[in-house]
Design a protein around this motif. Structure first.
Motif, PDB file in Angstrom:
ATOM      1  N   SER A 106       0.729 -10.504   4.376  1.00  0.00           N
ATOM      2  CA  SER A 106       0.036  -9.503   5.188  1.00  0.00           C
ATOM      3  C   SER A 106       0.968  -8.909   6.242  1.00  0.00           C
ATOM      4  O   SER A 106       0.936  -7.716   6.520  1.00  0.00           O
ATOM      5  N   ALA A 126       1.195   1.613   0.083  1.00  0.00           N
ATOM      6  CA  ALA A 126       0.364   0.889  -0.879  1.00  0.00           C
ATOM      7  C   ALA A 126       1.212   0.369  -2.042  1.00  0.00           C
ATOM      8  O   ALA A 126       0.981  -0.734  -2.543  1.00  0.00           O
ATOM      9  N   SER A 127       2.196   1.160  -2.474  1.00  0.00           N
ATOM     10  CA  SER A 127       3.093   0.713  -3.537  1.00  0.00           C
ATOM     11  C   SER A 127       3.859  -0.520  -3.086  1.00  0.00           C
ATOM     12  O   SER A 127       4.006  -1.494  -3.839  1.00  0.00           O
ATOM     13  N   VAL A 183       3.316  -6.498   4.463  1.00  0.00           N
ATOM     14  CA  VAL A 183       2.585  -5.280   4.104  1.00  0.00           C
ATOM     15  C   VAL A 183       2.357  -4.417   5.344  1.00  0.00           C
ATOM     16  O   VAL A 183       2.515  -3.191   5.306  1.00  0.00           O
ATOM     17  N   SER A 200       5.315  -2.311   6.224  1.00  0.00           N
ATOM     18  CA  SER A 200       5.467  -1.110   5.399  1.00  0.00           C
ATOM     19  C   SER A 200       4.582   0.013   5.909  1.00  0.00           C
ATOM     20  O   SER A 200       5.008   1.169   6.019  1.00  0.00           O
ATOM     21  N   PHE A 201       3.329  -0.312   6.222  1.00  0.00           N
ATOM     22  CA  PHE A 201       2.407   0.716   6.726  1.00  0.00           C
ATOM     23  C   PHE A 201       2.893   1.279   8.061  1.00  0.00           C
ATOM     24  O   PHE A 201       2.877   2.490   8.271  1.00  0.00           O
ATOM     25  N   ALA A 259       2.868  -2.604  -0.877  1.00  0.00           N
ATOM     26  CA  ALA A 259       1.913  -3.702  -0.768  1.00  0.00           C
ATOM     27  C   ALA A 259       1.719  -4.397  -2.120  1.00  0.00           C
ATOM     28  O   ALA A 259       1.674  -5.630  -2.191  1.00  0.00           O
ATOM     29  N   LEU A 260       1.630  -3.601  -3.185  1.00  0.00           N
ATOM     30  CA  LEU A 260       1.471  -4.172  -4.524  1.00  0.00           C
ATOM     31  C   LEU A 260       2.681  -5.018  -4.914  1.00  0.00           C
ATOM     32  O   LEU A 260       2.550  -6.124  -5.444  1.00  0.00           O
ATOM     33  N   LEU A 304       0.618   6.825   2.705  1.00  0.00           N
ATOM     34  CA  LEU A 304      -0.311   5.849   2.137  1.00  0.00           C
ATOM     35  C   LEU A 304       0.162   5.394   0.760  1.00  0.00           C
ATOM     36  O   LEU A 304       0.114   4.193   0.451  1.00  0.00           O
ATOM     37  N   PHE A 305       0.637   6.330  -0.056  1.00  0.00           N
ATOM     38  CA  PHE A 305       1.115   5.980  -1.392  1.00  0.00           C
ATOM     39  C   PHE A 305       2.312   5.032  -1.316  1.00  0.00           C
ATOM     40  O   PHE A 305       2.358   4.020  -2.015  1.00  0.00           O
ATOM     41  N   TRP A 346      -1.144  11.216   2.772  1.00  0.00           N
ATOM     42  CA  TRP A 346      -1.240  10.684   1.414  1.00  0.00           C
ATOM     43  C   TRP A 346       0.088  10.149   0.923  1.00  0.00           C
ATOM     44  O   TRP A 346       0.140   9.149   0.194  1.00  0.00           O
TER      45      TRP A 346
END
Length: 200
Positions: free
Chosen positions: A150, A45-46, A153, A156-157, A48-49, A41-42, A38
């Protein structure tokens, strides 16, 4: 498309690779094996935004609000100084019974700390809204911009999940209170150095 995505991946990965407060926190949680999925992922995802905002052209936000970087710098420096002090106090006390038995803080406090590291860090905005957004201007057309974003992003993942779960490889080294004291001392000093850097 492939070239744009690859450029985005390399750009994003190179910017996030530097050791910072957020990365140090993810590393520590990964070593403690606490809420790793989590947390990663947080953070991803942050990113990504913010990357999406940068690619879409909102990097000019800072130009509209010139005082924003300074406000974020002081808020971020204050948070880093306090968190660094907490880590140094923990190292001084040397009480790591919870870590050594696998018990850690609850999920929501962990994510709240990650949110502070992410959203109170001016460098995150510089990297995502500023630099990634600037590089994306080399690609014209929605398809190429989407591919570039993409790729960034995806970087980052890949980075955060690799860092969070890769930290487990150091698990055997972290089986003593002394090892945790060294880690927390190092993290505390890094936090203070970053805080000083933000306001200098």
């Amino acid at each position: 498309m492939i070239s744009a995505a690859f450029t985005g991946f390399i750009t994003g990965f190179s910017l996030i690779l530097a050791i910072g407060a957020q990365n140090a926190f993810v590393l520590r949680q990964g070593l403690a094996r606490a809420h790793v999925f989590w947390l990663c992922l947080f953070c991803a995802a942050s990113d990504a935004l913010l990357i999406a905002a940068g690619v879409l052209g909102f990097g000019a936000m800072v130009a509209l609000f010139p005082s924003l970087p300074q406000i974020m710098a002081y808020a971020g420096a204050a948070f880093l100084a306090v968190y660094g002090l907490q880590r140094l106090i923990a190292a001084w006390r040397g009480d790591y019974a919870l870590q050594l038995t696998g018990k850690t803080k609850a999920l929501w406090p962990t994510l709240a700390t990650a949110a502070a590291f992410t959203w109170l860090n001016p460098h995150v905005y510089l990297d995502t809204l500023g630099l990634v957004g600037a590089v994306s201007t080399d690609f014209h057309g929605a398809a190429l911009k989407w591919a570039f974003g993409s790729g960034a992003v995806a970087a980052s993942f890949v980075f955060f999940f690799s860092l969070g779960y890769g930290a487990r490889l150091l698990g055997p080294v972290m089986q003593s209170a002394r090892a945790w004291r060294v880690l927390d001392t190092g993290i505390g000093l890094v936090m203070w150095a970053l805080a000083i850097k933000l306001i200098s």
